[in-house]
Design a protein around this motif. Sequence first.
Motif, short mmCIF file in Angstrom:
data_model
loop_
_atom_site.label_atom_id
_atom_site.label_comp_id
_atom_site.label_asym_id
_atom_site.label_seq_id
_atom_site.Cartn_x
_atom_site.Cartn_y
_atom_site.Cartn_z
N SER A 173 0.89 -1.26 -0.07
CA SER A 173 0.00 0.07 -0.01
C SER A 173 0.82 1.24 0.08
N ILE A 174 2.21 1.15 0.63
CA ILE A 174 2.93 2.28 0.73
C ILE A 174 3.40 2.86 -0.59
N ASN A 175 3.51 1.84 -1.67
CA ASN A 175 4.15 2.13 -2.93
C ASN A 175 2.86 2.75 -3.87
N LYS A 176 1.66 2.52 -3.39
CA LYS A 176 0.48 3.14 -4.11
C LYS A 176 0.35 4.61 -3.84
N GLU A 177 0.76 5.01 -2.55
CA GLU A 177 0.52 6.39 -2.06
C GLU A 177 1.04 7.61 -3.11
N ILE A 178 0.29 8.52 -3.05
CA ILE A 178 0.78 9.57 -3.82
C ILE A 178 1.58 10.75 -2.91
N GLU A 179 2.69 11.11 -3.54
CA GLU A 179 3.34 11.93 -2.82
C GLU A 179 3.03 13.45 -2.64
N ILE A 180 2.92 13.73 -1.19
CA ILE A 180 2.60 15.14 -0.97
C ILE A 180 3.60 15.87 -0.56
N PRO A 181 3.67 17.38 -1.17
CA PRO A 181 4.71 18.36 -1.10
C PRO A 181 4.84 18.52 0.24
N ILE A 182 5.76 19.02 1.01
CA ILE A 182 6.09 19.55 2.14
C ILE A 182 6.27 20.95 2.13
N THR A 183 5.71 21.67 2.90
CA THR A 183 5.71 23.12 2.94
C THR A 183 6.35 23.59 4.29
N ASN A 184 7.49 24.23 4.52
CA ASN A 184 8.01 24.38 5.84
C ASN A 184 7.16 24.90 6.68
N GLY A 185 6.91 24.59 7.82
CA GLY A 185 6.13 24.95 8.92
C GLY A 185 4.85 24.59 9.10
N ALA A 186 4.47 23.55 7.92
CA ALA A 186 3.29 23.05 7.67
C ALA A 186 2.95 21.89 8.76
N ALA A 187 1.58 21.82 9.20
CA ALA A 187 1.07 20.62 10.13
C ALA A 187 0.76 19.52 9.35
N LEU A 188 1.17 18.31 9.92
CA LEU A 188 0.75 17.00 9.28
C LEU A 188 -0.64 16.79 9.95
N PRO A 189 -1.47 16.07 9.17
CA PRO A 189 -2.81 15.90 9.67
C PRO A 189 -2.88 15.10 10.98
N SER A 190 -3.57 15.43 11.94
CA SER A 190 -3.49 14.86 13.14
C SER A 190 -3.48 13.23 13.42
N ASN A 191 -3.99 12.66 12.60
CA ASN A 191 -4.34 11.19 12.60
C ASN A 191 -2.92 10.35 11.92
N THR A 192 -1.93 11.17 11.58
CA THR A 192 -0.94 10.66 10.87
C THR A 192 0.20 9.85 11.67
N GLU A 193 0.38 8.68 11.69
CA GLU A 193 1.29 7.99 12.50
C GLU A 193 2.52 7.76 11.99
N ALA A 194 2.73 7.54 10.78
CA ALA A 194 4.09 7.30 10.10
C ALA A 194 4.14 7.73 8.65
N ILE A 195 5.10 8.17 8.40
CA ILE A 195 5.37 8.73 6.74
C ILE A 195 6.66 8.26 6.28
N ILE A 196 6.92 8.60 4.89
CA ILE A 196 8.30 8.39 4.67
C ILE A 196 8.40 9.69 3.52
N THR A 197 9.65 10.27 4.09
CA THR A 197 9.73 11.59 3.24
C THR A 197 10.88 11.33 2.31
N SER A 198 10.93 12.35 1.31
CA SER A 198 12.04 12.25 0.29
C SER A 198 12.36 13.54 -0.12
N CYS A 199 13.61 13.83 -0.46
CA CYS A 199 13.91 15.21 -0.84
C CYS A 199 15.03 15.23 -2.06
N ARG A 200 14.69 16.02 -3.16
CA ARG A 200 15.50 15.96 -4.26
C ARG A 200 15.64 17.29 -4.73
#
Length: 710
Positions: A173-200
């Motif tokens: 299921s993780i490989n089917k997820e769409i990547e969401i862009p990160i904005t500095n200072g933004a808050a994650l949804p309160s129900n988020t328990e684990a993520i994988i970040t990538s920077c390019r």
Amino acid sequence: MRVCGTGFLLVFTILILTLGTQAQKTKRTRKPLFKQFTSKSTTEATTITSPIPPDIPLPKITMPTTPTPTTSTPTTPPSTSTTTPSTTTPSTTTITTPTTTTPPYLNDTTDIIRDNIVSYTYDMKKQANIMHLSRFAANQSFYRLTNYSLEEHFSCGYKTISKNSQGRYEKNSINKEIEIPITNGAALPSNTEAIITSCRTSKGKVLQIGPQTFVNLKNQTKRQTSKKKRPNVLMIGFNGMTQTMFSSAFKEINLERWFKLQKFRRIGENYTYNLMALASGYSPSTITNLESTASVPFIWKQYASQGYVTALGEDISFIRDLSLDFKEQPVDYYLRPFLQGISDSVELRNNTPSIEKLLTSDYVLDYGEKLLKMCVNSSQPFFGLLWTNTSTEKAKENNFVDYFKRFEKLGLFKNTIVVFFSDHACRPFLNIRLPDWFRKKYPTKIRNLAVNNNRLSSSHDMYLTLQHILELGKDSPKKLSKIASCPTCKSLFEEIPKNRTCQSASQSENYCECADYMKLSAKDAHQLPLGVLLVESLNQYLDQNKLLDICEEFTLNSVDSVYERKSYYRSRLRSYRVRFLTQPHMASFLATVYYNLIPQTLFNVNVSSFLRLNRYVDQSKCLIDDEKRKFCICRKEKTERSLRKDRKPISNVTLEAKVSAPTRNISILIDNLLEKVEELEKNSLLRRQLIKEEILSIKKLLATSQAPPS
């Protein structure tokens, strides 16, 4: 003339060097990271305790306006890179300096040491995790990859590791997820328990990919069942570690206030059995034959029923070894689905060759630290069980001590009963630390615990101790119920008898005594009739318990291994540890027995102590008794075996009477005796010889009766 020529040549050389220098300025020069610092001040620079100066030129950050799924490849230096920039890129907004509407970039010392481009802080008001981007870490990452400073744009995004409605991770299921862009200072949804970040970078070069887990405050106020002050309980387990190893790795921690159970012993062959026994009170044979975990009385279920917040975290190796899975999320905070998602991420595996090594203690202890931050000072008590397979050397490398120092600063020991324990083949350990108020309130129980430091104890005793802690927190405590796997086991807050035996502690002789055993060669093992004698003991057990009518009699298939206990004294009585296979159905057993060399017999055999190593629940449904089931392979149909087993040897008079009978009756008699030989194969050398002599006598009489009269 010579002077003029030399001067002309010197001028010409200087001119060529000057032109070459100017030409080089148009090209990108390869400079060390530390040479890239400038004195130009920026509004983002802050004072940081780091050997690297803080005024490094920082890269620009771009934030995609639309989510863009990406596929990464392992990073390589520019000279060999085959990465091609995408022809279609999302529109970007360049941030050069912070404004009053943009939160400042995080330049925390810890994150610089850890080189995290994306870091997080928890906002108690918003009850959400805030994401921060570190330009400094991005520049460091790029320099390590290319030996250049980062002058182009970079962007980061994240994928969420999600669970289904039953709290389980779904494969891929993780490989089917769409990547969401990160904005500095933004808050994650309160129900988020684990993520994988990538920077390019803007050209697609991977700077960093990393997973992150969170412990969020949940709206789950549980019914408080007691007005008494109740302690938190945190258990942290280490596989393969001894007390000496632990003390060495944690020498900076003061262990004087800890109760050390010096004679704590394991009850099963591996840590799965011992950990499950501690968590459920079940025996190894019961654990082996579980069909589901729905009815298992896990200790965290009992704590949850008394209003505790519960947590369970184990590293990836435990996930692989434990064959059972929970159909629904077993606790409030559960690490396993997120580690499964991390392990399943194709993107993370492609860019992190050593991902197997990362899925160990770091995630477990990080998760524990976040749990403590959220729960340790809460009015609602919590129960947590953390387990890691990290070795002692790895423990030192991973700065375990630093974790526990932070745990202490968070106030762990003020209101928490902390248990450090391990599973080791010979020398497991169990250390307990109690809050000061708990010591003062229950002095008798503390005295008993101190006495038990040198008494034989097991995982079943610890399971009862956890139940005892729950009872002490109730307004009307009840007497502890006995557990079926060990009726004589006790809470460690009750005094254990000084003369306690392995059997009374529900410990197999195979693991109770920590002694050195030496494996015998195949030739030496073959000379000992241990396999034959052990199978005979099994069949005698079935006979004594009147089970031969419904259970198959065992025959020896093979002896896998024989270990002899080392002894400094020469004695005819030797201790052996034998692993053997029987028929039918290749039943596997492990037994530790005493063998007398002169009469070649076993001494004081306790068949109940034999361990059945493979699963047998589907083969023993004709019995209800759990202890007897491991020695029973149910017959498919009822036979007359109960009549044959007491049949007396045939006398010569009986044989003479049979001579006058038809020949077919004698043939049936021979077949019965041959069947008896097969069933008693190698069980008794003497009995086998007698039966063979009977057969020979019958054959001789048969030959005589069929001979033509003279």
